[in-house]
Design a protein around this motif. Structure first.
Motif, PDB file in Angstrom:
ATOM      1  N   VAL A  40       0.925  -1.318  -0.101  1.00  0.00           N
ATOM      2  CA  VAL A  40      -0.075  -0.168  -0.056  1.00  0.00           C
ATOM      3  C   VAL A  40       0.774   1.374  -0.119  1.00  0.00           C
ATOM      4  O   VAL A  40       0.493   2.386  -0.700  1.00  0.00           O
ATOM      5  CB  VAL A  40      -0.985   0.037   1.089  1.00  0.00           C
ATOM      6  N   TRP A  41       2.003   1.090   0.766  1.00  0.00           N
ATOM      7  CA  TRP A  41       2.636   2.358   0.818  1.00  0.00           C
ATOM      8  C   TRP A  41       3.987   2.121   0.246  1.00  0.00           C
ATOM      9  O   TRP A  41       4.317   0.928  -0.293  1.00  0.00           O
ATOM     10  CB  TRP A  41       3.107   2.597   2.473  1.00  0.00           C
ATOM     11  N   SER A  42       4.945   3.364   0.247  1.00  0.00           N
ATOM     12  CA  SER A  42       6.124   2.995  -0.835  1.00  0.00           C
ATOM     13  C   SER A  42       7.017   2.094  -0.002  1.00  0.00           C
ATOM     14  O   SER A  42       8.294   1.814  -0.664  1.00  0.00           O
ATOM     15  CB  SER A  42       6.813   4.504  -0.751  1.00  0.00           C
ATOM     16  N   GLY A  43       7.264   1.888   1.276  1.00  0.00           N
ATOM     17  CA  GLY A  43       8.554   1.328   1.963  1.00  0.00           C
ATOM     18  C   GLY A  43       9.306   1.968   2.594  1.00  0.00           C
ATOM     19  O   GLY A  43      10.373   1.830   3.261  1.00  0.00           O
ATOM     20  N   ASN A  44       9.202   3.407   2.335  1.00  0.00           N
ATOM     21  CA  ASN A  44      10.161   4.560   2.965  1.00  0.00           C
ATOM     22  C   ASN A  44       9.798   5.130   4.384  1.00  0.00           C
ATOM     23  O   ASN A  44       8.379   5.204   4.210  1.00  0.00           O
ATOM     24  CB  ASN A  44      10.646   5.592   1.710  1.00  0.00           C
ATOM     25  N   ALA A  70       7.376   0.671   7.637  1.00  0.00           N
ATOM     26  CA  ALA A  70       8.525   1.320   7.391  1.00  0.00           C
ATOM     27  C   ALA A  70       9.253   2.201   8.464  1.00  0.00           C
ATOM     28  O   ALA A  70      10.232   2.445   8.434  1.00  0.00           O
ATOM     29  CB  ALA A  70       8.269   2.235   5.860  1.00  0.00           C
ATOM     30  N   ASP A  71       8.313   2.924   9.065  1.00  0.00           N
ATOM     31  CA  ASP A  71       8.965   3.972  10.176  1.00  0.00           C
ATOM     32  C   ASP A  71       9.347   3.185  11.275  1.00  0.00           C
ATOM     33  O   ASP A  71      10.737   3.382  11.831  1.00  0.00           O
ATOM     34  CB  ASP A  71       7.697   4.865  10.714  1.00  0.00           C
ATOM     35  N   ALA A  72       8.764   2.190  11.676  1.00  0.00           N
ATOM     36  CA  ALA A  72       9.495   1.135  12.790  1.00  0.00           C
ATOM     37  C   ALA A  72      10.957   0.763  12.474  1.00  0.00           C
ATOM     38  O   ALA A  72      11.773   0.490  13.386  1.00  0.00           O
ATOM     39  CB  ALA A  72       8.401   0.184  13.249  1.00  0.00           C
ATOM     40  N   ILE A  73      10.958   0.176  11.428  1.00  0.00           N
ATOM     41  CA  ILE A  73      12.085  -0.594  10.744  1.00  0.00           C
ATOM     42  C   ILE A  73      13.179   0.474  10.757  1.00  0.00           C
ATOM     43  O   ILE A  73      14.397   0.230  11.126  1.00  0.00           O
ATOM     44  CB  ILE A  73      12.042  -0.982   9.369  1.00  0.00           C
ATOM     45  N   TRP A  74      12.855   1.719  10.167  1.00  0.00           N
ATOM     46  CA  TRP A  74      13.798   2.821  10.061  1.00  0.00           C
ATOM     47  C   TRP A  74      14.374   3.112  11.414  1.00  0.00           C
ATOM     48  O   TRP A  74      15.630   3.382  11.636  1.00  0.00           O
ATOM     49  CB  TRP A  74      13.384   4.008   9.531  1.00  0.00           C
ATOM     50  N   LEU A  75      13.426   3.255  12.511  1.00  0.00           N
ATOM     51  CA  LEU A  75      14.072   3.467  13.895  1.00  0.00           C
ATOM     52  C   LEU A  75      15.008   2.505  14.423  1.00  0.00           C
ATOM     53  O   LEU A  75      15.879   2.524  15.008  1.00  0.00           O
ATOM     54  CB  LEU A  75      12.504   3.692  14.985  1.00  0.00           C
ATOM     55  N   ALA A  76      14.526   1.191  14.127  1.00  0.00           N
ATOM     56  CA  ALA A  76      15.145   0.053  14.807  1.00  0.00           C
ATOM     57  C   ALA A  76      16.661  -0.012  14.222  1.00  0.00           C
ATOM     58  O   ALA A  76      17.637  -0.414  14.810  1.00  0.00           O
ATOM     59  CB  ALA A  76      14.336  -0.942  14.481  1.00  0.00           C
ATOM     60  N   GLN A  77      16.705   0.448  12.980  1.00  0.00           N
ATOM     61  CA  GLN A  77      17.947   0.456  12.064  1.00  0.00           C
ATOM     62  C   GLN A  77      18.810   1.391  12.789  1.00  0.00           C
ATOM     63  O   GLN A  77      20.093   1.397  12.761  1.00  0.00           O
ATOM     64  CB  GLN A  77      17.840   0.778  10.544  1.00  0.00           C
TER      65      GLN A  77
END
Length: 229
Positions: A40-44, A70-77
């Protein structure tokens, strides 16, 4: 629910079906929507999340309305321990799969919680970063949600809420122009005790997106506040 991420206008902008009462657009609606397409969303990550939180020291974070993650993954990274909350189990399954693709260290830092975000309440002082993007809900539901988000920020922590600007509602929601679905920075600030909070960002930045092959200008509302005690 309410989560969008950065890319085309469709990535940033829920379509005409995504705004209504919690009963109309609850778990069943979002499960069907997430199941209907690969993404549904871009993955960014949302661009305002990146801009407003990249300087913060990682701690405990929650992304309310986590969508496909996407947001949770970016934060975890970036080293955060993250809880991603959404009331679509299909969306969370996708999010977990994306986290696994990001690597075992990233996936291990994220806990996915299936819950109705309109009633979800982890209690006070639970997180160092509380973030929610594009929660366009009727005020009778949204206002109590924002009050709970404020309470769940720990001392020293940060609240970040992002939405479509009221002035841009015709572009943003394409047919749903009811001002009740929008909120302003002033409304968020009114929830913050000035003796306990410092508002560090209260702005309506614009951005350029692409819709049907054409560039368009849209406006957002961004509020970031730090709890000082």
């Amino acid at each position: 629910m309410g989560h969008t991420d950065h890319g085309t206008l469709d990535d940033h902008t829920p379509d005409d079906r995504t705004h209504g009462t919690p009963e109309e657009f609850g778990e069943e609606f979002w499960d069907e929507r997430y199941a209907s397409t690969r993404s549904v969303w871009s993955g960014n990550p949302n661009p305002h999340l990146v801009t407003e939180t990249a300087h913060l020291t990682p701690g405990r974070a929650v992304d309310v309305g986590a969508g496909e993650g996407a947001d949770a993954i970016w934060l975890a990274q970036r080293g955060w321990t993250v809880t991603g909350v959404d009331h679509s189990r299909v969306g969370l399954d996708k999010a977990a799969a994306h986290a696994a693709q990001a690597g075992p260290d990233v996936a291990a830092r994220i806990r996915w919680e299936h819950a109705d975000v309109t009633t979800w309440d982890p209690g006070p002082d639970a997180f160092d970063l509380v973030t929610a993007h594009f929660m366009h809900l009727p005020s009778v539901v949204r206002d109590p949600l924002f009050e709970r988000l404020v309470r769940t920020v720990a001392p020293g922590g940060t609240l970040l809420v992002v939405g479509h600007a009221l002035a841009d509602r015709k572009t943003a929601l394409r047919g749903h122009f009811d001002p009740d679905f929008f909120w302003t920075g002033a409304q968020v600030r009114a929830l913050l005790d000035p003796e306990r909070w410092v508002v560090e960002t209260d702005s309506e930045p614009g951005r350029t997106v692409v819709h049907d092959g054409e560039e368009m200008h849209v406006g957002d509302t961004v509020v970031r506040a730090r709890r000082v005690r």
